[in-house]
Design a protein around this motif. Structure first.
Motif, mmCIF file in Angstrom:
data_model
loop_
_atom_site.group_PDB
_atom_site.id
_atom_site.type_symbol
_atom_site.label_atom_id
_atom_site.label_comp_id
_atom_site.label_asym_id
_atom_site.label_seq_id
_atom_site.Cartn_x
_atom_site.Cartn_y
_atom_site.Cartn_z
ATOM 1 N N ILE A 190 0.834 -1.195 0.000
ATOM 2 C CA ILE A 190 0.000 0.000 0.000
ATOM 3 C C ILE A 190 0.871 1.249 0.000
ATOM 4 N N GLY A 242 11.162 -2.018 10.074
ATOM 5 C CA GLY A 242 9.713 -2.035 9.821
ATOM 6 C C GLY A 242 9.252 -1.223 8.628
ATOM 7 N N THR A 243 10.144 -0.915 7.682
ATOM 8 C CA THR A 243 9.728 -0.095 6.533
ATOM 9 C C THR A 243 9.137 -0.927 5.398
ATOM 10 N N GLY A 244 9.306 -2.252 5.467
ATOM 11 C CA GLY A 244 8.727 -3.098 4.411
ATOM 12 C C GLY A 244 9.781 -3.783 3.542
ATOM 13 N N LYS A 245 10.974 -3.981 4.089
ATOM 14 C CA LYS A 245 12.050 -4.597 3.285
ATOM 15 C C LYS A 245 11.679 -6.034 2.900
ATOM 16 N N LEU A 246 11.190 -6.791 3.879
ATOM 17 C CA LEU A 246 10.835 -8.183 3.582
ATOM 18 C C LEU A 246 9.640 -8.241 2.619
ATOM 19 N N LEU A 247 8.709 -7.320 2.813
ATOM 20 C CA LEU A 247 7.540 -7.285 1.919
ATOM 21 C C LEU A 247 7.994 -7.049 0.470
ATOM 22 N N ARG A 289 18.049 -11.438 6.987
ATOM 23 C CA ARG A 289 17.565 -10.204 7.630
ATOM 24 C C ARG A 289 18.655 -9.612 8.537
ATOM 25 N N GLU A 348 1.220 -0.673 12.757
ATOM 26 C CA GLU A 348 0.379 -1.858 12.875
ATOM 27 C C GLU A 348 0.141 -2.191 14.356
#
Ligand SMILES: Nc1ncnc2c1ncn2[C@@H]1O[C@H](COP(=O)(O)OP(=O)(O)OP(=O)(O)O)[C@@H](O)[C@H]1O
Length: 299
Positions: free
Chosen positions: A14, A44-49, A101, A213
């Motif tokens: 998103i 938590g910025t979305g690296k894995l996503l 990670r 979240e």
């Protein structure tokens, strides 16, 4: 056991900010190759996503994405880095992807070992992703990151800006997360009060989307009301950052909008409420109506 992450079939990424769009574009380009990729961005910025997205878009899409957390001192990483580790253990991952990670949390010695591990598994054609919340370029300057490992992943680097630098994504993420949390927690929260939304959009989010979240989860679980309000947020946001939110220097008209919203929330959106809000703000009722229209503040 390490985390074994089978890619989801539908991903929701998103946001419309330039920073996120650039990162997604980088993923799409990198998906056409098989080289290692470095993902950089605060926690938590979305690296894995994004790595999952890249994996899904690439030749590995029907194989497994295997996540190894280098920040876990007694995790699989230590076994995997030992010289006698039998790489045939990872034959099942052949053609898939490895995601390491927080690679900068390894000691220099272990970073060297990781580099050799990556070379050893090359025959298995496993794509390598590394993530770091620390800036690897600065670590290199301090000689705190292994040069070979850096060169190995240096070709593809995808950076994700922190949430505070892409504030336009916050309302969209809030809407998306509330929708998901409602399903997960069997609740029916409809949104945020304007003041709560203002707080969440101005907050600095040191923990980024992961923190957003968590904050929404707690507010929904404990609030038990259709709208999340300022009351539900207090105590969950880091207090110093919360204060910064309130004290931030901002354009005067933005400040005016916030004060108007806050007065309307306190006194209500009825005619009587508006009269009291106008009195508290020391402006005429007609001026208040003009400003309500200008900032689109009707409930
Ligand atoms: N753009 C986005 N749209 C929707 N959800 C997102 C987005 N970015 C991150 N998230 C969600 O936020 C949470 C944290 O994302 P993720 O684990 O990818 O971050 P990370 O940068 O890899 O974290 P860490 O620094 O802890 O390794 C996840 O639940 C993820 O789905």
């Amino acid at each position: 056991m390490p985390t074994c992450f089978i890619h989801p079939t539908t991903l929701s990424i998103i946001g419309t900010s330039k920073g996120l769009r650039t990162a997604l574009e980088g993923c799409r380009k990198a998906a056409k190759e098989n080289d290692p990729v470095l993902f950089q961005g605060e926690i938590g910025t979305g690296k894995l996503l994004l790595a999952t997205y890249l994996h899904d878009e690439g030749a590995q899409h029907d194989k497994t994405l295997y996540v190894v957390d280098c920040a876990q001192p007694h995790g699989i990483i230590q076994k995997l880095l030992s010289e006698d580790f039998n790489i045939n253990y990872f034959e099942f991952l052949s053609g898939g992807s490895f995601y390491f990670r927080e690679v900068a949390s390894l000691s220099l010695e272990d970073q060297k070992r990781l580099y050799h591990f990556c070379l050893r598994i090359e025959p298995l054609k496993i794509r390598i992703f590394l993530s770091s919340s620390q800036n690897i370029h600065f670590l290199m300057l301090d000689k705190a990151f292994d040069q070979n490992l850096y060169r190995y992943v240096g070709q593809w680097e995808i950076s994700i800006p922190p949430l505070r630098q892409r504030k336009e994504d916050i309302p969209l993420l809030i809407e998306h997360l509330i929708e998901n949390l409602n399903l997960r927690l069997r609740k029916s929260v409809q949104g945020l009060t304007p003041q709560a939304e203002q707080i969440l959009t101005s907050y600095r989010w040191p923990g980024n989307i992961e923190e957003l979240e968590q904050v929404l989860t707690r507010a929904i679980l404990l609030g038990n009301e259709p709208y999340i309000s300022q009351r539900h947020l207090r105590g969950y946001l880091l207090s110093s950052d919360y204060e910064n939110t309130i004290n931030d220097v901002m354009p005067l008209d933005r400040m005016e909008e916030i004060l108007l919203k806050s007065a309307l929330e306190r006194y209500g959106y009825t005619l009587e409420g508006k009269k009291r809000a106008a009195r508290a703000l020391n402006i005429s009722l007609a001026t208040l109506y003009n400003k309500v229209k200008r900032y689109n503040l009707n409930e």
